[in-house]
Design an enzyme around this catalytic site. Sequence first.
Site, PDB file in Angstrom:
ATOM      1  N   GLY A 139       0.944  -1.270  -0.095  1.00 11.32           N
ATOM      2  CA  GLY A 139       0.324  -0.100   0.029  1.00 11.32           C
ATOM      3  C   GLY A 139       1.130   0.770   0.339  1.00 11.32           C
ATOM      4  O   GLY A 139       0.393   2.214  -0.010  1.00 11.32           O
ATOM      5  N   PRO A 146       4.471  -5.248  -1.295  1.00 11.97           N
ATOM      6  CA  PRO A 146       4.107  -4.160  -1.986  1.00 11.97           C
ATOM      7  C   PRO A 146       4.389  -4.484  -3.028  1.00 11.97           C
ATOM      8  O   PRO A 146       4.582  -5.671  -3.370  1.00 11.97           O
ATOM      9  CB  PRO A 146       6.134  -3.378  -1.155  1.00 11.97           C
ATOM     10  CG  PRO A 146       6.566  -4.782  -1.070  1.00 11.97           C
ATOM     11  CD  PRO A 146       6.453  -5.252  -0.636  1.00 11.97           C
ATOM     12  N   ARG A 167       3.075  -1.807  -6.005  1.00 13.14           N
ATOM     13  CA  ARG A 167       2.652  -0.055  -6.602  1.00 13.14           C
ATOM     14  C   ARG A 167       4.579  -0.077  -6.810  1.00 13.14           C
ATOM     15  O   ARG A 167       4.619   1.217  -7.303  1.00 13.14           O
ATOM     16  CB  ARG A 167       1.794   0.814  -6.684  1.00 13.14           C
ATOM     17  CG  ARG A 167       1.890   1.827  -7.080  1.00 13.14           C
ATOM     18  CD  ARG A 167       0.737   2.901  -6.272  1.00 13.14           C
ATOM     19  NE  ARG A 167      -0.502   2.067  -5.857  1.00 13.14           N
ATOM     20  CZ  ARG A 167      -1.834   2.394  -6.737  1.00 13.14           C
ATOM     21  NH1 ARG A 167      -1.335   2.342  -7.981  1.00 13.14           N
ATOM     22  NH2 ARG A 167      -2.770   1.399  -6.307  1.00 13.14           N
ATOM     23  N   TYR A 227      -9.672   5.402 -11.635  1.00 16.94           N
ATOM     24  CA  TYR A 227      -9.466   5.902 -10.325  1.00 16.94           C
ATOM     25  C   TYR A 227      -9.407   7.360 -10.678  1.00 16.94           C
ATOM     26  O   TYR A 227      -8.872   7.914  -9.605  1.00 16.94           O
ATOM     27  CB  TYR A 227      -8.100   5.456  -9.773  1.00 16.94           C
ATOM     28  CG  TYR A 227      -8.222   3.686 -10.268  1.00 16.94           C
ATOM     29  CD1 TYR A 227      -8.997   3.425  -8.944  1.00 16.94           C
ATOM     30  CD2 TYR A 227      -7.015   3.266 -10.276  1.00 16.94           C
ATOM     31  CE1 TYR A 227      -8.259   1.312  -8.929  1.00 16.94           C
ATOM     32  CE2 TYR A 227      -6.838   1.749 -10.563  1.00 16.94           C
ATOM     33  CZ  TYR A 227      -7.867   0.542 -10.087  1.00 16.94           C
ATOM     34  OH  TYR A 227      -7.810  -0.359  -9.348  1.00 16.94           O
ATOM     35  N   CYS A 281     -13.886   4.705 -28.055  1.00 11.59           N
ATOM     36  CA  CYS A 281     -15.427   5.324 -27.578  1.00 11.59           C
ATOM     37  C   CYS A 281     -16.104   5.306 -27.057  1.00 11.59           C
ATOM     38  O   CYS A 281     -17.514   5.006 -26.552  1.00 11.59           O
ATOM     39  CB  CYS A 281     -16.731   5.111 -29.062  1.00 11.59           C
ATOM     40  SG  CYS A 281     -15.890   4.651 -30.827  1.00 11.59           S
TER      41      CYS A 281
HETATM   42  C1  PLP Z   1      -3.272  -5.090  -4.164  1.00 10.62           C
HETATM   43  C2  PLP Z   1      -2.643  -5.956  -2.632  1.00 10.62           C
HETATM   44  C3  PLP Z   1      -1.343  -5.207  -2.558  1.00 10.62           C
HETATM   45  C4  PLP Z   1      -0.850  -4.134  -3.071  1.00 10.62           C
HETATM   46  O1  PLP Z   1      -0.785  -2.943  -3.216  1.00 10.62           O
HETATM   47  P1  PLP Z   1       0.652  -1.803  -3.224  1.00 10.62           P
HETATM   48  O2  PLP Z   1      -0.702  -0.810  -3.153  1.00 10.62           O
HETATM   49  O3  PLP Z   1       0.025  -2.490  -5.089  1.00 10.62           O
HETATM   50  O4  PLP Z   1       1.376  -1.768  -3.069  1.00 10.62           O
HETATM   51  C5  PLP Z   1      -1.326  -5.799  -1.080  1.00 10.62           C
HETATM   52  N1  PLP Z   1      -1.303  -7.008  -0.256  1.00 10.62           N
HETATM   53  C6  PLP Z   1      -3.382  -7.234  -0.806  1.00 10.62           C
HETATM   54  C7  PLP Z   1      -4.025  -8.101  -0.550  1.00 10.62           C
HETATM   55  C8  PLP Z   1      -3.453  -6.133  -2.255  1.00 10.62           C
HETATM   56  O5  PLP Z   1      -4.774  -6.506  -2.595  1.00 10.62           O
END
Ligand code: PLP
Length: 430
Positions: free
Chosen positions: A239, A276, A278, A318, A346
């Site tokens: 996250g 992690p 993203r 988003y 489109c």
């Molecule tokens: C999507 C997700 C992540 C990764 O989240 P990022 O924001 O990409 O770091 C980690 N754990 C779970 C359970 C997820 O669904």
Amino acid sequence: MDHFLYRNGALHAEDVPLAEIAATVGTPVYVYSAATLVRHFRLFDEALEGLDHLVCYAMKSNSNQAVLTLLAGLGAGMDVVSGGEYQRAKAAGVPGDKIVFSGVGKTVDEMRMALTGGVRQFNVESEPEMRVLSDVAVELGLRAPITIRVNPDVDAMTHAKIATGKSENKFGIPIARAREVYAEAAALPGIEVVGIDVHIGSQLTDLAPFEAAYLKVAELTRALRADGHTIRRLDLGGGLGIPYAHSNQAPPLPKDYGALIKRTVGDLGCEIEIEPGRLVSGNAGVMVSKVVYVKSGEGRDFLILDGAMNDLVRPAMYDAHHDIVPVIEPALGLEPAPIDIVGPVCESGDTFAKQRLMPPLSPGDLVAFRSAGAYGAVMASEYNTRPLVPEVLVHGDQWSVIRPRPSVADIIARDHVPDWVRDGSTECDS
Ligand SMILES: *Cc1c(COP(=O)(O)O)cnc(C)c1O
């Protein structure tokens, strides 16, 4: 930090001009930097130094087999959310004991696949799932190692579609009911409780929600141990956000996140996992697209690209911001002007940016969407029968296509027209 910089006026991925890749592979195309992927993975690994830990890359952010193989080579574990991802992780050489299986809707087939192929743990999200998992494990003569994903009811202060830790979200079990659910888990014959899991959302740009969640997890760890459970592993989710707009303040660094983890749960003697996605892959990729037309509308102009929402859906889905930069650095003194940047699909939603300040561009010019390595290619579709966008991986001065663009003939050939449609017998006979 990433490895996409201008050199002599041309945007490069590491040592390769993006224009060279675009000329060979065509556009739109995703280009990833191996050096950035490696660097970002290592930042997390180093941030947890001193703790018994495993960084499990959330492969849903970018699951190209070359990316997975590269990260697996660095010792990465994987966080998978489907049987398909599980198979990708195994194919990339990740051993089962480094794969954590997340997701709210695991099927019996997926459970069976992971139990027989090897899995570090299932992150269980509900009691019905836990009971089914127990049955599947018993049937195989095994016990399934699990954590239970708790929902700590903290506001991740992120976009509603990627917040997962509030009580109204579908994820996990309410933390207030955790002791009850762990008691049931302990009584199930096919279940072995190993720890606790939490993941509160994505693209968090502040550490405070993590801190609130991890303090609740620490408290729960103590309570569950007092109840007699073995809590030896904490999965703290993913996250951590990335800077999508270079003008914005930078989000927290992995090392500060690591320090927070040590401060909040570091004294519990648990093995720590983080997931992690993203932050590993996001700034490791750009999407390169070509200007098709510049169109003057009523009161506003449009830059029409050959890339579209089917190739990069984040802005449409988003309201995400991506910096969009010309691949050839504009000459000094050219005044930027506001323009809407859109794709050819489109749908009005096929808009990447409204009234974005851009230097003057002409048909044939290339632009790069920055920070497109995560939730980019993996979310692409073939809507409007636009062939799935290809992917390229760069390492120093070498580069390879890691997923080619399919031909339209391939796409058409995937569909099957039944004989009874072809011979016209579906015509109404009444
Ligand atoms: C999507 C997700 C992540 C990764 O989240 P990022 O924001 O990409 O770091 C980690 N754990 C779970 C359970 C997820 O669904």
